[in-house]
Design a protein around this motif. Structure first.
Motif, PDB file in Angstrom:
ATOM      1  N   ILE A  11       0.834  -1.206   0.000  1.00 24.85           N
ATOM      2  CA  ILE A  11       0.000   0.000   0.000  1.00 24.85           C
ATOM      3  C   ILE A  11       0.867   1.254   0.000  1.00 24.85           C
ATOM      4  CG2 ILE A  11      -1.691   1.337   1.338  1.00 24.85           C
ATOM      5  CD1 ILE A  11      -2.759  -1.443   2.318  1.00 24.85           C
ATOM      6  N   LYS A  12       1.922   1.243   0.792  1.00 26.11           N
ATOM      7  CA  LYS A  12       2.836   2.384   0.828  1.00 26.11           C
ATOM      8  C   LYS A  12       3.471   2.628  -0.547  1.00 26.11           C
ATOM      9  CE  LYS A  12       4.460   2.676   5.638  1.00 26.11           C
ATOM     10  NZ  LYS A  12       4.581   4.145   5.722  1.00 26.11           N
ATOM     11  N   ASP A  13       3.889   1.546  -1.197  1.00 28.08           N
ATOM     12  CA  ASP A  13       4.578   1.673  -2.485  1.00 28.08           C
ATOM     13  C   ASP A  13       3.616   1.999  -3.633  1.00 28.08           C
ATOM     14  OD1 ASP A  13       6.962   1.115  -1.240  1.00 28.08           O
ATOM     15  OD2 ASP A  13       6.983  -1.008  -1.804  1.00 28.08           O
ATOM     16  N   GLY A  14       2.380   1.544  -3.532  1.00 30.06           N
ATOM     17  CA  GLY A  14       1.468   1.659  -4.664  1.00 30.06           C
ATOM     18  C   GLY A  14       0.482   2.804  -4.618  1.00 30.06           C
ATOM     19  N   SER A  15       0.493   3.588  -3.542  1.00 31.55           N
ATOM     20  CA  SER A  15      -0.467   4.692  -3.429  1.00 31.55           C
ATOM     21  C   SER A  15       0.116   5.996  -3.953  1.00 31.55           C
ATOM     22  CB  SER A  15      -0.905   4.870  -1.972  1.00 31.55           C
ATOM     23  OG  SER A  15      -1.572   3.712  -1.501  1.00 31.55           O
ATOM     24  N   MET A  16      -0.754   6.812  -4.558  1.00 39.15           N
ATOM     25  CA  MET A  16      -0.309   8.053  -5.182  1.00 39.15           C
ATOM     26  C   MET A  16      -0.052   9.159  -4.165  1.00 39.15           C
ATOM     27  SD  MET A  16      -2.409  10.492  -7.839  1.00 39.15           S
ATOM     28  CE  MET A  16      -2.598   9.191  -9.040  1.00 39.15           C
ATOM     29  N   GLN A  18      -0.113   6.351   1.329  1.00 30.51           N
ATOM     30  CA  GLN A  18       1.284   6.076   1.670  1.00 30.51           C
ATOM     31  C   GLN A  18       1.511   5.996   3.169  1.00 30.51           C
ATOM     32  OE1 GLN A  18       3.192   9.316  -0.310  1.00 30.51           O
ATOM     33  NE2 GLN A  18       2.822   8.513  -2.375  1.00 30.51           N
ATOM     34  N   THR A  19       0.676   6.662   3.938  1.00 29.06           N
ATOM     35  CA  THR A  19       0.860   6.671   5.398  1.00 29.06           C
ATOM     36  C   THR A  19      -0.223   5.886   6.137  1.00 29.06           C
ATOM     37  OG1 THR A  19      -0.403   8.744   5.603  1.00 29.06           O
ATOM     38  CG2 THR A  19       1.989   8.923   5.322  1.00 29.06           C
ATOM     39  N   ALA A  20      -1.254   5.428   5.441  1.00 28.73           N
ATOM     40  CA  ALA A  20      -2.362   4.718   6.100  1.00 28.73           C
ATOM     41  C   ALA A  20      -1.908   3.534   6.948  1.00 28.73           C
ATOM     42  CB  ALA A  20      -3.387   4.268   5.056  1.00 28.73           C
TER      43      ALA A  20
END
Length: 584
Positions: free
Chosen positions: A482-487, A492-494
């Motif tokens: 999720i960190k790598d694939g979020s815009m 990225q911080t969720a």
């Protein structure tokens, strides 16, 4: 004589309007010429409603005032000249102890002036910084002063403010914009709201100075619609500033013109990301876009735009009036100045504090915040909201600065500090913040939209007693993806709350999964209620309060709980006077 009543949102919620109305009625009934004024939150929400009585050259502050106490104060102090010491928490000679270790710059006027009176702001050096800038400084000199101050954005990322201003300054274009992010979506955060309610002119002045520095002629305040009082006071401040030629055409007789508008946002957390905020400001759905181009090159309506949050702009007038070096004298080498924090959760002195960067978490929580509610043991503090993480007890001496907080796995964020004691389940805390993130995701990125949902499902299973071996590893793997694939920063911080709770409280996850137990005794599905037969005297209080008749037994004889019927409401443990009810 002058009387001041705290009417920020916290003061109003605590009954400040009733106190104000009662004092107004008493003044009218006695025919006295007494000035009765509202003010914002001074930061001590736990003391609200607060009433300040100006008696000659002395100021007496009364705390937790009710309408009836207001009448007592009026009759004894205002009419009779006898202060009621049992209600007084601060005087000119003995000011609030909680303020002793604070340095108030962004909050310098909050709880001190009438936020609806521009003359009170001006009497406290208001608009002198703007006057100085317009008459003595070039735009480049203004930006250089912000650079000397070392001011970093207070909205979360901590990006150097001067760099953003300079980028917008250097971008070509006749039309440029200044935008204030007043969305403030973090649970437990209320710093920006208090500034807007207590000192709206400091924001207007800071934005106007930014406008002069970057060459903009228009400012937009993006404020969440859930802040009606803040919006009302901003509207009053803008109207008064325009009437006094502090905003509008040729400000203070200069060649600089700057107008201001307010946009009521729908309260979407993702609009804390600047490109999503711009989309919402333009009337579109609040969704982020790829960068570059950055807003400094192509922002609002495709024009160069500078975006900062409320606290960042609130520091600007003080910096320009007192000098960047004066601001840089506070804080640490890489984190200059002060930071405002909202203390919430299991803490005695809940409210707002402003401290120099570099003060430790222990000092903030114990010396200023008064320690843990009911003198329980400190367990962790959540910093940075849904984008941040949980910092455990063993790291209480961590300095509050950007780099030190980042090393813990949390982030500074906008300044929320949610304090937790030993009754807080860290797995459930991670579930709470991830539930918030799932609901607030704009859905644009697959990893954020679906990945956070899968993480939430795992956490919900674990807290329901249905955790499985491999769940922890699955959470960690999903977090990385999720960190790598979020815009944007939301995705990225969720995973941060999950990753930090696993990092520091892995044993709690293991207990939930393997032992089907919640060490904090917080997750209901994992609790078991029994009655200690030796302690129970058969008073029947527990059975009377049980909503499902799961407790049986004769009077003066030990009782038992039918686990098959028990809904785990906890009423029995609450009413038992003999500590006979055991919760495991």
């Amino acid at each position: 004589m002058k009387v001041r009543v705290g009417l920020g949102s916290c003061g109003i919620a605590a009954g400040g309007r009733k106190v104000m109305d009662r004092l107004a009625q008493e003044i009218k009934n006695h025919g006295k010429e007494i000035e009765l004024l509202p003010t914002g939150c001074i930061g001590m929400c736990f003391y609200e409603p607060i009433v300040d009585v100006f008696d000659g050259d002395k100021v007496y502050s009364y705390a937790n005032v009710t309408a009836d106490i207001a009448t007592e104060i009026f009759n004894s102090h205002i009419i009779g000249g006898q202060p009621l010491t049992q209600y007084i928490v601060s005087t000119t000679e003995q000011p609030y102890a909680i303020l002793a270790n604070q340095v108030r710059i962004a909050l310098r006027n909050c709880g001190v002036i009438d936020p609806e009176n521009v003359d009170e702001y001006k009497a406290n050096d208001g608009y002198k910084a703007l006057s100085k800038v317009l008459s003595e400084m070039t735009p480049e000199e203004v930006i250089e002063e912000i650079k000397v101050a070392g001011l970093r954005g207070r909205g979360g990322a901590g990006f150097p403010t001067w760099f953003k201003w300079n980028a917008a300054r250097q971008s070509k274009g006749e039309i440029k914009y200044v935008v204030c992010n007043a969305d403030e979506g973090d649970p437990g955060a209320f710093m920006d709201r208090s500034v807007l309610e207590g000192d709206p002119h400091t924001l207007l002045e800071g934005m106007a100075i930014c406008g002069y520095a970057i060459g903009a002629s228009e400012g937009h305040i993006y404020c969440r619609a859930e802040y009606p009082l803040a919006i009302k006071r901003l509207e009053i401040a803008i109207a008064d500033a325009k009437q006094r030629n502090l905003l509008g055409k040729n400000i203070m007789g200069s060649n600089f013109s700057f107008d201001m508008k307010i946009k009521k946002g729908a309260g979407a957390f993702v609009c804390g990301e600047e490109t999503a905020l711009i989309a919402s400001l333009e009337g579109e759905r609040g969704m982020p876009r790829l960068k570059p181009p950055f807003p400094a090159q192509s922002g609002f309506w495709g024009k160069p735009t500078n975006i900062n949050n409320v606290e960042t702009f609130a520091n600007v007038p003080w910096i320009m009036y007192n000098g960047g070096s004066a601001y840089a004298a506070y804080g640490t080498e890489k984190s200059k100045g002060t930071k405002v924090f909202a203390l919430a959760g299991k803490i005695k002195n809940g409210g707002l504090v402003e401290v120099p960067m570099g003060m430790t978490l222990r000092e903030v929580i114990y010396d200023i915040g008064g320690g843990i509610l009911n003198d329980r043991d400190f367990k962790a503090v959540q910093m940075g909201g849904p984008s941040g993480g949980c910092i455990p007890k063993q790291l209480l001496d961590t300095p509050v600065d950007y780099d030190s907080i980042n090393k813990t796995g949390a982030i500074m964020g906008s300044g929320g500090m949610i304090v937790m004691d030993e009754t807080t389940c860290m797995v459930d805390m991670a579930r709470f913040f991830l539930d918030f993130t799932v609901k607030e995701s704009c859905g644009k990125c697959i990893y954020c939209r679906i990945g956070t949902k899968r993480m939430l499902e795992i956490l919900e299973r674990i807290t329901a007693g249905e955790g499985r071996e491999g769940d922890i590893e699955e959470l960690e793997a999903l977090s990385i993806s999720i960190k790598d694939g979020s815009m944007c920063g939301l995705g990225q911080t969720a995973p941060n709350p999950v990753l930090t709770t696993i990092r520091y409280f892995r044993d709690e996850y293991v207990a939930h999964i393997r032992d089907k137990k919640c060490p904090a005794k917080s997750c209901k599905p994992l609790l078991t209620y029994t009655i200690n037969q030796e302690n129970c005297k058969g008073c029947t209080l527990c059975s009377q309060k049980c909503p499902v008749q799961a407790i049986s037994g004769e009077k003066k004889a030990p009782h038992v709980i039918n686990e098959a019927l028990c809904t785990k409401c906890g009423n029995c443990a609450t009413v038992c006077r003999l500590d006979a009810v055991c919760v495991e």
